[in-house]
Design an enzyme around this catalytic site. Structure first.
Site, mmCIF file in Angstrom:
data_model
loop_
_atom_site.group_PDB
_atom_site.id
_atom_site.type_symbol
_atom_site.label_atom_id
_atom_site.label_comp_id
_atom_site.label_asym_id
_atom_site.label_seq_id
_atom_site.Cartn_x
_atom_site.Cartn_y
_atom_site.Cartn_z
ATOM 1 N N ASP A 109 0.854 -1.185 0.000
ATOM 2 C CA ASP A 109 0.000 0.000 0.000
ATOM 3 C C ASP A 109 0.889 1.232 0.000
ATOM 4 O O ASP A 109 1.978 1.219 0.589
ATOM 5 C CB ASP A 109 -0.903 0.018 1.235
ATOM 6 C CG ASP A 109 -2.056 -0.970 1.138
ATOM 7 O OD1 ASP A 109 -2.404 -1.377 0.017
ATOM 8 O OD2 ASP A 109 -2.623 -1.312 2.186
ATOM 9 N N ASP A 122 -6.905 -1.353 -4.871
ATOM 10 C CA ASP A 122 -8.015 -1.016 -3.968
ATOM 11 C C ASP A 122 -8.962 -0.021 -4.620
ATOM 12 O O ASP A 122 -10.189 -0.142 -4.528
ATOM 13 C CB ASP A 122 -7.494 -0.418 -2.655
ATOM 14 C CG ASP A 122 -6.664 -1.382 -1.841
ATOM 15 O OD1 ASP A 122 -6.816 -2.609 -1.994
ATOM 16 O OD2 ASP A 122 -5.840 -0.896 -1.041
#
Length: 152
Positions: A109, A122
């Site tokens: 991330d 995402d």
């Protein structure tokens, strides 16, 4: 067009994650502009770091989503550009994160808007869900009203 979107999402997601892994240290942040920075985080759970340490379990649902989507696509049950595009974005995002989970046991991330850290996969999943909802909640009812039928 479905497969082009899937491949584009997977390649873009994996390229961005690869850049982050090679150019940043875990925990490092690079300010970009007000309210946004790149922050390298290894998420071994699900969205929002829930189920921390159980990320590999999410590989199975990702595979099932891909199988479901391809089956429905080939059966002609994904009708309309909004629905096909939404499912393709969702599938591309699911594959992108499943690749990370398979190889590393965690997801890379890096997009930090100050409300948690995420990645391109995402956001593809979120946009895909939005498109699917638009199809089912707006486009289908309008088609039903006009033609009295909307099967997907």
């Amino acid at each position: 067009m479905f497969y082009i979107i899937v491949i584009f999402v997977v390649l873009l997601d994996q390229a961005a994650k690869l850049w982050v892994r090679f150019h940043m240290e875990v925990g490092q942040s690079i300010p970009m502009w007000e309210g946004f920075q790149l922050t390298y985080f290894r998420n071994s759970g699900a969205m929002g770091s829930s189920f921390e340490g159980y990320g590999r379990l999410f590989i199975i649902p990702a595979i099932l989503v891909v199988i479901w989507a391809i089956y429905y696509l080939h059966k002609g049950m994904l009708n309309g550009i909004m629905l096909k595009g939404g499912v393709a974005l969702f599938v591309g995002g699911a594959i992108g994160n499943a690749i990370d989970r398979s190889f590393f046991g965690w997801v890379t991330d890096f997009l930090d808007f100050g409300r948690g850290i995420s990645n391109l996969a995402d956001h593809a999943i979120t946009l895909g869900v939005l498109f699917i909802f638009i199809h089912h909640l707006i486009i289908c009812p309008l088609k039903r009203k006009k033609a009295r039928s909307c099967t997907s």
